[in-house]
Design an enzyme around this catalytic site. Sequence first.
Site, short mmCIF file in Angstrom:
data_model
loop_
_atom_site.label_atom_id
_atom_site.label_comp_id
_atom_site.label_asym_id
_atom_site.label_seq_id
_atom_site.Cartn_x
_atom_site.Cartn_y
_atom_site.Cartn_z
N PHE A 161 73.26 56.34 60.06
CA PHE A 161 72.01 56.99 59.61
C PHE A 161 72.22 58.43 59.14
O PHE A 161 71.25 59.17 58.98
CB PHE A 161 70.98 56.97 60.74
CG PHE A 161 70.68 55.56 61.22
CD1 PHE A 161 69.90 54.70 60.46
CD2 PHE A 161 71.23 55.10 62.40
CE1 PHE A 161 69.65 53.40 60.89
CE2 PHE A 161 70.98 53.80 62.84
CZ PHE A 161 70.19 52.95 62.08
N PHE A 277 60.00 64.58 55.64
CA PHE A 277 60.03 63.65 54.49
C PHE A 277 58.66 63.47 53.84
O PHE A 277 58.30 62.39 53.39
CB PHE A 277 60.66 62.30 54.90
CG PHE A 277 62.16 62.36 54.80
CD1 PHE A 277 62.87 63.25 55.58
CD2 PHE A 277 62.85 61.58 53.89
CE1 PHE A 277 64.25 63.37 55.46
CE2 PHE A 277 64.23 61.69 53.76
CZ PHE A 277 64.93 62.58 54.55
N GLY A 285 66.51 60.42 45.38
CA GLY A 285 67.67 59.84 44.74
C GLY A 285 68.77 59.69 45.76
O GLY A 285 68.51 59.60 46.96
N CYS A 288 71.89 55.89 48.36
CA CYS A 288 71.43 54.84 49.27
C CYS A 288 69.98 54.40 49.13
O CYS A 288 69.71 53.20 49.19
CB CYS A 288 71.72 55.25 50.70
SG CYS A 288 73.51 55.23 50.99
N ARG A 355 75.28 60.71 42.67
CA ARG A 355 74.86 59.31 42.52
C ARG A 355 73.34 59.18 42.51
O ARG A 355 72.65 59.72 43.37
CB ARG A 355 75.48 58.46 43.63
CG ARG A 355 76.98 58.28 43.46
CD ARG A 355 77.59 57.45 44.56
NE ARG A 355 77.73 58.19 45.80
CZ ARG A 355 78.33 57.70 46.90
NH1 ARG A 355 78.81 56.48 46.90
NH2 ARG A 355 78.43 58.43 47.99
#
Length: 458
Positions: A161, A277, A285, A288, A355
């Site tokens: 995590f 969050f 992005g 994952c 990524r």
Amino acid sequence: MQVLVLGAGYVGMATGVTLAYLGHDVVLVDIKPERVAAIAAAQSPILEPGMDAMLGEVRASGRLSATTEAGPAVAAADVVFIAVNTPPDASGDANMTFVQAAAVSLGQHLDPTHPVVIVNKSTVPIGSANLVKSWVEDGLHSTHPGTPANGTFTVASNPEFLREGQALSDSLYPSRIVLGTDVPWAMERLQALYAPLIAQSFPAPASVPRPAGFLAPVPVAATDRVSAELVKYASNAFLATKISFANEIAAICERVGADVTQVMAAVGQDPRIGSQFLDAGVGWGGSCFGKDLSALMHTAREYGLEPVLAAAAVEVNRRQRRWLVQRLQATLKTLKGRRVAVLGLTFKPGTDDLRDSPAETVLADLTRLGARVVAHDPVATEAAAQAWSYPVEYVNHVDDAIAGSEAVLLVTAWPEYAALDWVRAHESMERSLVLDGRNLWSPDVLRPLGIEYYSVGR
Ligand code: NAD
Ligand code: UGA
């Protein structure tokens, strides 16, 4: 214990260095020789706070080595972690090619007299533990025909995590440890492996201090394997949905004239919701969230179940990534030939990872629409120039991006951007338009200078 970690990326490095720091003997394996050479020279192949210092310490203590050849270390290992990459494939599911290669090679080198726990640390589709078992068996039977798998190895799920940019802190001080296995000796061995971490009985490394108020013991969720695999996907899907929710509220705020930062701050004060969050911006992005939501939706659809909520989170994110360019079009009208500065290329601050970065969507849209794009990032301009093929000028100093531009677009909230000198920036710009995709700056500072300033949901 003797620990083998396959894959020296963000997860493999954090796992290997943490376990070596706790006193285990760790061998890190990667198929990329340059990663192995860097580790051997005590230089981290990835950018993570505290990694170089801790890597130097465990290298000096002799508890961590690195190699491209897992072979000899497999037979001696008590626990093997598979921490290789699982990128998305064309169908939206996770590509298991790297996991398969790792599993077959493990099987080929197992010592049938030395039982080992093989741990899926990579994020793998639901049910993959069985798949990995069959691949390890294929390898085992190629070198030891007829050897039964039971008693030689077992496959457990222990999802990861950690967040990039905080990989070591999250590894040393995790919110929980999920151990998925129905095999008692495997559960006992994994509990023993993590015992110092669970009890927090180790001295905190100077480079990665224990967060104030962090409490031991770390909760352990002992589950069956499939549940452990699903915990990982459910966690990432929930986090991504939480951000998409904040972004949807931000869009409503823009229509009705509310301020999303005030709204979500007060919403998050409800402990049932929580304050983390909920930052609106130009979308999530990284390697994952998108990949894992896609794999979760793929699994649901394999069972004829339409994953409505996950699909909506993805759709809101797709829309949100267009916010900057749509706002720019609404203001400048035509973008052809306009010099536009894009600040921040990594998918979030504190990492060198590009990524699935929202910045790539922005660069793709701007260049397609004919803008002249000058991009800056504190750590990733060279990597971006290599990874992406858009006609963009990359500069190493933020002032060079801003000077002469008709608009500044913020994609990634690097701390150095928070401290920009707006008086100077304003003077150097061709036209003072600032689009803040991360609500980093204050309208009260920029607007009095005569800067036309827009931010997300404020
Ligand atoms: P990464 O791409 O940074 O690293 C993976 C490494 O594995 C690469 O260095 C690659 O060369 C190596 N590799 C590939 N095949 C190999 C093999 N057969 N033997 C040895 N090494 C091999 O990937 P990552 O970000 O560390 O992610 C790894 C896994 O963990 C993924 O499944 C990802 O979804 C999951 N995960 C990642 C994060 C994160 O924040 N990056 C967090 C939790 C889970
Ligand atoms: C995420 C999860 O947080 C980790 O728990 C998980 O292990 C990991 O994915 C994984 O499976 O790889 P990470 O991708 O490192 O970690 O990054 P986050 O910090 O979660 O941020 C993800 C994206 O969401 C970033 O683009 C970030 O800018 C964005 N974000 C985050 C927001 O837009 N708003 C927020 O409030 C928080």
